[in-house]
Design an enzyme around this catalytic site. Structure first.
Site, PDB file in Angstrom:
ATOM      1  CG  HIS A  91      41.323 123.497  72.772  1.00  0.00           C
ATOM      2  ND1 HIS A  91      42.024 123.211  73.919  1.00  0.00           N
ATOM      3  CD2 HIS A  91      40.044 123.138  73.030  1.00  0.00           C
ATOM      4  CE1 HIS A  91      41.200 122.697  74.814  1.00  0.00           C
ATOM      5  NE2 HIS A  91      40.000 122.643  74.302  1.00  0.00           N
TER       6      HIS A  91
ATOM      7  CG  HIS B   7      30.252 120.588  76.170  1.00  0.00           C
ATOM      8  ND1 HIS B   7      30.195 121.951  76.357  1.00  0.00           N
ATOM      9  CD2 HIS B   7      31.579 120.287  76.132  1.00  0.00           C
ATOM     10  CE1 HIS B   7      31.422 122.438  76.427  1.00  0.00           C
ATOM     11  NE2 HIS B   7      32.286 121.459  76.288  1.00  0.00           N
TER      12      HIS B   7
ATOM     13  CD  GLU C  95      35.210 122.885  74.042  1.00  0.00           C
ATOM     14  OE1 GLU C  95      34.857 122.260  75.066  1.00  0.00           O
ATOM     15  OE2 GLU C  95      36.345 123.375  73.894  1.00  0.00           O
TER      16      GLU C  95
ATOM     17  CG  ASP D 186      35.140 118.869  71.422  1.00  0.00           C
ATOM     18  OD1 ASP D 186      34.474 119.892  71.667  1.00  0.00           O
ATOM     19  OD2 ASP D 186      35.728 118.234  72.314  1.00  0.00           O
TER      20      ASP D 186
ATOM     21  CG  HIS E 139      34.969 122.363  80.204  1.00  0.00           C
ATOM     22  ND1 HIS E 139      35.819 123.095  79.405  1.00  0.00           N
ATOM     23  CD2 HIS E 139      34.380 121.478  79.377  1.00  0.00           C
ATOM     24  CE1 HIS E 139      35.778 122.654  78.168  1.00  0.00           C
ATOM     25  NE2 HIS E 139      34.915 121.672  78.124  1.00  0.00           N
TER      26      HIS E 139
ATOM     27  CG  ASP F 216      34.198 117.910  77.300  1.00  0.00           C
ATOM     28  OD1 ASP F 216      34.133 117.002  76.460  1.00  0.00           O
ATOM     29  OD2 ASP F 216      34.365 119.102  76.990  1.00  0.00           O
TER      30      ASP F 216
ATOM     31  CE1 TYR G   6      39.268 116.184  77.898  1.00  0.00           C
ATOM     32  CE2 TYR G   6      38.144 116.590  79.972  1.00  0.00           C
ATOM     33  CZ  TYR G   6      38.180 116.665  78.594  1.00  0.00           C
ATOM     34  OH  TYR G   6      37.139 117.260  77.920  1.00  0.00           O
TER      35      TYR G   6
ATOM     36  CG  HIS H 145      36.633 113.933  74.683  1.00  0.00           C
ATOM     37  ND1 HIS H 145      36.768 114.078  73.328  1.00  0.00           N
ATOM     38  CD2 HIS H 145      36.292 115.153  75.158  1.00  0.00           C
ATOM     39  CE1 HIS H 145      36.507 115.339  72.994  1.00  0.00           C
ATOM     40  NE2 HIS H 145      36.207 116.009  74.079  1.00  0.00           N
TER      41      HIS H 145
END
Lengths: 52, 402
Positions: free
Chosen positions: B28, B83, B85, B87, B149, B168, B196, B229
């Site tokens: 992104h 989370h 998101e 990914d 986040h 994350d 990050y 990650h």
């Protein structure tokens, strides 16, 4: 009446207002301008709920 | 049957079943120069539990790793989504179809997001901070980390294994075959963790500090931090190191250097940038001079982390900022760096709006602007460039005054 942001949990307290964004203490949530957004996450007024 | 992809064992009960995205470079709009991983974890207990999933195209890689441990994916009973998101949840619809889980756990905001992303009315059990679920012998406890986040973000603590699954948080984009931070060179970990933080968490620094302050009160004995990650933190030294780094990044005080970033059309703004940078250097400040032709916005953000002085240069193009400068300023505004001294400069032909636009943007970001912006018409003269050099010296002086 306090209102909570359903997105991020920020609590709007009329006793404190939001002075950083030009909202003086004593402003009720209903009297906030429609352009006012949550100072924490940017969500609009419609994302807020009355605190139980 | 041996699987194409196999799991990595973390403990007798916990396996890594994620995916490695070796060659992703645009995440992104974040330049992931070392690729990334999408970590998912399989917990073996009476209720076999999958913690987070992977990006949609990697669903089969995750299923293969799961099968390498338990034979069939539908043996999984519970899925936890820390989370939403994509990914980490992109493979969730495929996982639900293959697994038909007894229960899916997420925060209240996670429930909304997962329904919206999947476009289906998922049956999700919502959990709140402090709630625990038994998965058999062991227990998972959830702590919501709203806006760290995303609104839905939460972390999960597996008590028996003393493992904290942090989505994350404490992660980084770093593809590799090794699972643990202590298997990577420290400078790579430091750079990628900082990058990050700069690009994902900087604007949430206040919440990061509040979370770090609240950790001792949560009374969790954390022996491993498992982000979604990059590598996992398994030694007491590494756990202390990454928690300490997060505090340092969030406090935004450890900044001594200067960053000059700019775009140029015919070389004038570049000349100005180099003269300014040399003034800063002579003033005793470590400076980096970065052209946006060759520096990605996410790399600029990483450099901003170490900069007390941020100078931006733009030519005026069609009465506007040069597009790449507008891009970086927009990005910077959202990430809200604190405690910065700003400075604006640039060349122009006839109207010259860009420099004021930079200064206005920096002012809106609460940067101090102690030295007047500098703009020059068409080509800087030697006198102009000496002025830029002097402005660099003046900025350095301001930094010393602190």
């Amino acid at each position: 009446m306090k209102f909570v942001c359903d997105v991020c949990g920020y609590v709007y307290d009329p006793a404190k207002g939001d002075p950083d964004n030009g909202i003086p203490a004593g402003t009720e949530f209903a009297d906030l301008p429609d352009s006012w957004v949550c100072p924490e996450c940017g969500a609009g007024k419609s994302e807020f709920s009355e605190m139980p | 049957m041996k699987e194409v992809f196999t799991a990595q064992k973390i403990s007798d009960k916990v396996y890594w079943v994620g995916a490695v995205d070796w060659n992703v470079r645009n995440f992104h709009g974040y330049l992931t120069g070392r690729g990334s991983t999408y970590n998912a974890f399989l917990v073996l207990d009476k209720k076999i539990t999958l913690i987070d999933t992977v990006k949609a195209p990697f669903a089969e890689e995750m299923f293969s790793r799961i099968r390498s441990v338990i034979g069939e994916v539908d043996k999984i009973d519970y899925i936890v989504s820390n989370h939403s998101e994509p990914d980490h949840s992109g493979a969730l619809p495929a996982a639900i179809e293959a697994i038909k889980p007894e229960k899916i756990f997420a925060s209240a905001a996670g429930e909304k997001n997962l329904k919206a992303y999947s476009g289906t009315d998922l049956d999700i059990t919502t959990v709140k901070t402090g709630e625990s679920i038994s998965i058999g012998d062991d227990t998972l406890t959830f702590v919501e980390t709203k806006m760290l986040h995303w609104p839905d973000s939460m972390v999960s603590y597996l008590a028996g294994e003393k493992m904290l699954f942090t989505q994350d948080a404490f992660g980084m984009h770093l593809a590799g075959s090794s699972l643990y931070a202590d298997e990577y060179p420290r400078h790579i970990l430091e750079y990628e963790a900082k990058k990050y933080f700069a690009n994902i968490l900087l604007h949430l620094s206040g919440k990061v500090i509040a979370l770090l302050d609240s950790l001792p009160g949560l009374d969790l004995d954390i022996q491993m931090i498992l982000p979604d990650h990059g590598p996992l933190w398994r030694t007491p030294e590494d756990i202390a190191w990454i928690l300490g780094k997060y505090r340092e990044f969030a406090e935004q005080k450890n900044t001594r250097g200067a960053l000059v970033f700019y775009a140029t059309m015919w070389g004038s703004t570049a000349k100005m940038a180099n003269a300014l940078a040399d003034g800063l250097r002579e003033g005793g400040v470590q400076v980096e001079c970065a052209s946006l032709d060759v520096n990605d916005r996410s790399d600029i953000m990483t450099k901003v982390m170490d900069a007390a002085i941020v100078a931006a240069g733009s030519p005026t193009m069609n009465n506007q900022l040069f597009p790449s400068v507008a891009d970086v300023l927009t990005y910077l505004s959202g990430l809200k760096p604190q405690n910065k001294i700003g400075y604006a400069f640039g060349s122009y032909g006839w109207s010259g709006e860009a420099v004021k636009k930079i200064a206005d943007s920096m002012f809106a970001m609460n940067m101090a602007l102690p030295v007047e912006p500098c703009k020059v018409k068409y080509r800087p003269t030697e006198a102009d460039l000496k002025k830029l050099h002097d402005d660099g010296l003046a900025l350095a002086e301001q930094l010393k005054k602190g």
